[in-house]
Scaffold this active site. Structure first.
Site, PDB file in Angstrom:
ATOM      1  N   LYS A 110     -41.771  91.167  20.514  1.00 16.63           N
ATOM      2  CA  LYS A 110     -41.202  92.462  20.890  1.00 16.63           C
ATOM      3  C   LYS A 110     -39.694  92.498  20.640  1.00 16.63           C
ATOM      4  CE  LYS A 110     -44.837  93.935  23.974  1.00 16.63           C
ATOM      5  NZ  LYS A 110     -45.360  93.949  25.337  1.00 16.63           N
ATOM      6  N   LYS A 189     -52.496  94.842  12.287  1.00 10.86           N
ATOM      7  CA  LYS A 189     -53.140  95.130  13.561  1.00 10.86           C
ATOM      8  C   LYS A 189     -52.888  96.588  13.963  1.00 10.86           C
ATOM      9  CE  LYS A 189     -52.463  94.642  18.397  1.00 10.86           C
ATOM     10  NZ  LYS A 189     -51.962  94.903  19.507  1.00 10.86           N
ATOM     11  N   LYS A 192     -49.851 101.128  18.479  1.00 10.57           N
ATOM     12  CA  LYS A 192     -48.956 102.279  18.596  1.00 10.57           C
ATOM     13  C   LYS A 192     -47.597 101.948  18.014  1.00 10.57           C
ATOM     14  CE  LYS A 192     -50.445 102.039  22.626  1.00 10.57           C
ATOM     15  NZ  LYS A 192     -51.067 102.010  23.954  1.00 10.57           N
TER      16      LYS A 192
HETATM   17  P1  ADP Z   1     -50.886  98.864  21.427  1.00 18.51           P
HETATM   18  O1  ADP Z   1     -50.801  97.577  20.636  1.00 18.51           O
HETATM   19  O2  ADP Z   1     -51.331  99.996  20.585  1.00 18.51           O
HETATM   20  O3  ADP Z   1     -49.606  99.146  22.174  1.00 18.51           O
HETATM   21  P2  ADP Z   1     -51.894  98.020  23.947  1.00 18.51           P
HETATM   22  O4  ADP Z   1     -50.997  96.827  23.858  1.00 18.51           O
HETATM   23  O5  ADP Z   1     -51.565  99.086  24.938  1.00 18.51           O
HETATM   24  O6  ADP Z   1     -52.027  98.647  22.498  1.00 18.51           O
HETATM   25  O7  ADP Z   1     -53.364  97.485  24.179  1.00 18.51           O
HETATM   26  C1  ADP Z   1     -54.274  97.908  25.187  1.00 18.51           C
HETATM   27  C2  ADP Z   1     -55.555  97.105  25.069  1.00 18.51           C
HETATM   28  O8  ADP Z   1     -56.200  97.348  23.800  1.00 18.51           O
HETATM   29  C3  ADP Z   1     -55.331  95.587  25.133  1.00 18.51           C
HETATM   30  O9  ADP Z   1     -56.424  94.967  25.785  1.00 18.51           O
HETATM   31  C4  ADP Z   1     -55.290  95.182  23.684  1.00 18.51           C
HETATM   32  O10 ADP Z   1     -55.632  93.829  23.487  1.00 18.51           O
HETATM   33  C5  ADP Z   1     -56.319  96.130  23.062  1.00 18.51           C
HETATM   34  N1  ADP Z   1     -55.951  96.397  21.672  1.00 18.51           N
HETATM   35  C6  ADP Z   1     -54.894  97.090  21.226  1.00 18.51           C
HETATM   36  N2  ADP Z   1     -54.843  97.124  19.872  1.00 18.51           N
HETATM   37  C7  ADP Z   1     -55.910  96.411  19.453  1.00 18.51           C
HETATM   38  C8  ADP Z   1     -56.421  96.066  18.166  1.00 18.51           C
HETATM   39  N3  ADP Z   1     -55.839  96.473  17.051  1.00 18.51           N
HETATM   40  N4  ADP Z   1     -57.534  95.328  18.111  1.00 18.51           N
HETATM   41  C9  ADP Z   1     -58.156  94.911  19.235  1.00 18.51           C
HETATM   42  N5  ADP Z   1     -57.739  95.210  20.487  1.00 18.51           N
HETATM   43  C10 ADP Z   1     -56.623  95.937  20.607  1.00 18.51           C
END
Ligand code: ADP
Ligand code: TRP
Length: 320
Positions: A110, A189, A192
């Site tokens: 981050k 991956k 957001k």
């Molecule tokens: P982002 O990466 O979009 O900010 P979050 O960190 O809020 O998403 O993730 C919320 C949940 O969704 C977590 O359990 C995370 O591991 C899962 N998640 C987010 N993106 C993915 C992805 N590309 N593949 C699998 N799981 C994901």
């Protein structure tokens, strides 16, 4: 079994969130005790706009309800509504070795992406440990990116128990191996923060545009293609039946089948798959008092459980 997971209110829900976490949570609530919350205090490490935060929390609640989190069967709440979590974070922090946090990839990733290196961002895993331990959770379904945080939670709990007695339940992460990392429209991956998401509740036109923008190689329509080497197929496979998946793979291998056509099939599939959820969301949006009530009731239920554990902790560490 007590299952717990949280999601940050940092933007619109996307299919990575759905497959990585929400889908298995909805399945869990049929047979286990499901605890599901909006991690708005974690969200504060990256979002510094109060009205946007408020809107995102609401949007996340609505999205989870629309996707099938059932408040009759499970507990759905907003993290900050239970202040005890901040209290437990402090207690846990006092037994957390610095080195444990210094090893966390998420902090380094981050900061490398220019997210402010606050002490909140650094101690983020301790707050996550408090989330998990406050509710004596057994299983934590998360995406691969969160696995290390659950391991840190285990280490903190073991350390705490060694010092103060057997109070905290040691949790276990559950990773959906086959869908550990859902690729985004650019092949990285889906996240957001990478601006490559396919949002579940985006307006139809926007969803189509997003799917048509999925990056592929420049092979011509005629050329045979390796299905497993392209993103459109990888995403299609996650939602399609075995039969439809085989049919698309075969068309790619045979040649004479272009990415544009495959993208249209993917779009139609996602519209079908999420159609009922999109409709449900519209109904929920039309009734804001329902969402308010859900939030209030969820906090009451969560607080009941949290106060029991925090009471034991306060006693063990000599606060009372
Ligand atoms: P982002 O990466 O979009 O900010 P979050 O960190 O809020 O998403 O993730 C919320 C949940 O969704 C977590 O359990 C995370 O591991 C899962 N998640 C987010 N993106 C993915 C992805 N590309 N593949 C699998 N799981 C994901
Ligand atoms: N850190 C998680 C994420 O970004 C969200 C989260 C906060 C969480 N607390 C949690 C997930 C506790 C599981 C359990 O996705």
């Amino acid at each position: 079994m007590r299952i717990l997971s949280g999601i940050q209110p940092s933007g619109k829900l996307h299919i990575g969130n759905y497959l990585g976490m929400i889908k298995s949570m909805v399945e869990y609530q049929e047979k286990d005790e499901l605890f599901c919350f909006i991690a708005n205090m974690h969200g504060l490490t990256t979002l510094f706009d109060g009205s946007q935060m408020r809107e995102n929390i609401n949007e996340a609640l609505i999205g989870l309800l629309a996707l099938g989190i059932d408040t009759e069967k499970s507990i759905l709440w907003v993290q900050s509504d239970i202040a005890e979590v901040a209290e437990l974070t402090w207690y846990l922090g006092t037994v957390t070795p610095m080195g444990l946090l210094q090893r966390c990839h998420s902090y380094k990733d981050k900061v490398a992406r220019n997210i402010p290196a606050s002490s909140g961002l650094f101690t983020y895993p301790v707050l996550m440990a408090a989330d998990i331990l406050l509710y004596s959770s057994n299983i934590i379904p998360v995406g691969q990116d969160q696995k290390q945080h659950v391991e840190v939670t285990r280490d903190i709990a073991i350390k705490f128990n060694a010092v103060y007695g057997d109070i905290l339940t040691i949790p276990e992460a559950e990773i959906q191996e086959e869908i550990a990392v859902i690729p985004g429209t650019d092949g990285q991956k889906m996240s957001k923060s990478y601006n490559n998401t396919i949002e579940i509740f985006a307006p139809e036109k926007e969803l189509r545009r997003k799917i048509m923008s999925i990056v592929t190689d420049s092979a011509s329509v005629e050329e045979p293609k390796d299905p497993d080497a392209n993103n459109v197929f990888l995403l299609y496979k996650l939602f399609a039946s075995l039969e439809d998946t085989d049919a698309m793979a075969e068309k790619f291998r045979r040649g004479g089948y272009g990415y544009g056509e495959a993208k249209k099939e993917l779009f139609n599939l996602l519209m079908d798959y999420f159609g009922p959820y999109r409709k449900k969301r519209e109904e929920i949006v039309a009734d804001p008092s329902y969402v308010e009530e859900v939030r209030k009731k969820g906090a009451e239920k969560a607080r009941n459980i949290a106060s029991e554990l925090i009471g034991k902790v306060r006693k063990a560490i000599g606060m009372i």
